[in-house]
Write a protein that holds these residues in place. Sequence first.
Motif, PDB file in Angstrom:
ATOM      1  N   LEU A  64      -0.716  -9.764  -8.747  1.00  0.00           N
ATOM      2  CA  LEU A  64      -0.340  -9.538  -7.345  1.00  0.00           C
ATOM      3  C   LEU A  64       0.638  -8.373  -7.244  1.00  0.00           C
ATOM      4  CD1 LEU A  64      -0.123 -10.229  -4.331  1.00  0.00           C
ATOM      5  CD2 LEU A  64       1.554 -11.987  -4.947  1.00  0.00           C
ATOM      6  N   LEU A  65       1.644  -8.353  -8.079  1.00  0.00           N
ATOM      7  CA  LEU A  65       2.638  -7.293  -8.023  1.00  0.00           C
ATOM      8  C   LEU A  65       2.039  -5.935  -8.375  1.00  0.00           C
ATOM      9  CD1 LEU A  65       5.694  -9.158  -9.571  1.00  0.00           C
ATOM     10  CD2 LEU A  65       5.313  -8.584  -7.166  1.00  0.00           C
ATOM     11  N   ASP A  66       1.112  -5.927  -9.309  1.00  0.00           N
ATOM     12  CA  ASP A  66       0.430  -4.673  -9.642  1.00  0.00           C
ATOM     13  C   ASP A  66      -0.332  -4.138  -8.435  1.00  0.00           C
ATOM     14  OD1 ASP A  66       1.384  -4.739 -12.214  1.00  0.00           O
ATOM     15  OD2 ASP A  66      -0.463  -5.511 -13.107  1.00  0.00           O
ATOM     16  N   SER A  67      -0.988  -5.028  -7.707  1.00  0.00           N
ATOM     17  CA  SER A  67      -1.732  -4.617  -6.516  1.00  0.00           C
ATOM     18  C   SER A  67      -0.804  -4.080  -5.433  1.00  0.00           C
ATOM     19  CB  SER A  67      -2.532  -5.800  -5.971  1.00  0.00           C
ATOM     20  OG  SER A  67      -3.189  -5.468  -4.769  1.00  0.00           O
ATOM     21  N   LEU A  68       0.394  -4.651  -5.346  1.00  0.00           N
ATOM     22  CA  LEU A  68       1.328  -4.266  -4.285  1.00  0.00           C
ATOM     23  C   LEU A  68       2.058  -2.959  -4.583  1.00  0.00           C
ATOM     24  CD1 LEU A  68       2.854  -7.777  -3.519  1.00  0.00           C
ATOM     25  CD2 LEU A  68       1.362  -6.451  -2.004  1.00  0.00           C
ATOM     26  N   GLU A  69       1.976  -2.475  -5.801  1.00  0.00           N
ATOM     27  CA  GLU A  69       2.704  -1.257  -6.158  1.00  0.00           C
ATOM     28  C   GLU A  69       2.327  -0.067  -5.284  1.00  0.00           C
ATOM     29  OE1 GLU A  69       2.446  -0.154 -10.198  1.00  0.00           O
ATOM     30  OE2 GLU A  69       3.757  -1.758 -10.927  1.00  0.00           O
ATOM     31  N   SER A  70       1.081  -0.019  -4.837  1.00  0.00           N
ATOM     32  CA  SER A  70       0.611   1.134  -4.063  1.00  0.00           C
ATOM     33  C   SER A  70       0.781   0.946  -2.556  1.00  0.00           C
ATOM     34  CB  SER A  70      -0.865   1.389  -4.370  1.00  0.00           C
ATOM     35  OG  SER A  70      -1.661   0.272  -3.993  1.00  0.00           O
ATOM     36  N   LYS A  71       1.362  -0.159  -2.132  1.00  0.00           N
ATOM     37  CA  LYS A  71       1.490  -0.445  -0.692  1.00  0.00           C
ATOM     38  C   LYS A  71       2.843   0.043  -0.195  1.00  0.00           C
ATOM     39  CE  LYS A  71      -2.211  -2.750  -1.755  1.00  0.00           C
ATOM     40  NZ  LYS A  71      -3.504  -2.031  -1.810  1.00  0.00           N
ATOM     41  N   ASP A  72       2.817   0.967   0.743  1.00  0.00           N
ATOM     42  CA  ASP A  72       4.056   1.574   1.236  1.00  0.00           C
ATOM     43  C   ASP A  72       4.699   0.814   2.384  1.00  0.00           C
ATOM     44  OD1 ASP A  72       3.887   3.695  -0.576  1.00  0.00           O
ATOM     45  OD2 ASP A  72       2.577   4.826   0.774  1.00  0.00           O
TER      46      ASP A  72
END
Length: 276
Positions: free
Chosen positions: A189-197
């Motif tokens: 989940l955190l890996d997916s959220l890395e690109s969310k600004d």
Amino acid sequence: MHIDSFFATSNSSVSDADYIIFGIPYDATQSFRPGSRFAPTAIREASWNLESYSLYFDYNLDFARIADGGNINCDGGFEEVSERVSKFMEDIVGIPVVLGGEHSVSYMVARNLEDFTYLVFDAHFDLREGFDSNPYNHACTSRRILEVADEVIIAGVRSGTKEEREFAENSGIEVYYSWDLLEYGFDDLLDSLESKDRIYLSVDLDAFDPAFAPGVSTPEPFGLHPYDLVKVLDEIADRVVAFDVVEVVPDLNKVTQTLAAKFVNEFIAANASLNF
């Protein structure tokens, strides 16, 4: 002074604050246990039991500019209440911190945002097209927000229909089931959220096991641990543009409303400590 009239850490005017707490005491469509209309008052009261210093984030909330803007008038129908929320949000510049209310209040907030990812902690998909002949039922919230958000990510799911599951798979919605998060952790989940600004973080208290949050509208066993959210906040707080806690039905022992108030404090501490 009535300790349920404003959040304990409130110290600024709405026009000057970086964080604007406000309640939306709306629960017209709750389908099992009603009562979240009483939650904003209960959460405010519970906030006075908590220290203003966050040990986890090493930040004193006295240094953050926080305002409590009171409650939105929830007389009338869904659209009337939504318009009042929109009007209120037109006049604020800080991060909205919303005390629900049922989960449908998240759509009232989301429709006033642009270019955001909707990250929701929830035991349920909330992806029905309609429920009880109402497209704005609390069981439809993520479906409606999908219409205004860039994308939707749901964490903690462990209840729903086969149709909702298939809709999520076919619509590109990222779903993180509670058993996977409990078994393997939050790295994916955190890996997916890395690109969310820009993230709108919505916290339905039923995402957490009823042992931790007994006072919710639709309790569901096999839930998450509250500390899981704090770990996520540590990673994403700097990108959160709106935050809510919803679906609290105040319990007599004040457990659930205290957890909701703690989440509010920890979110603000996580965000404000980055600029301290």
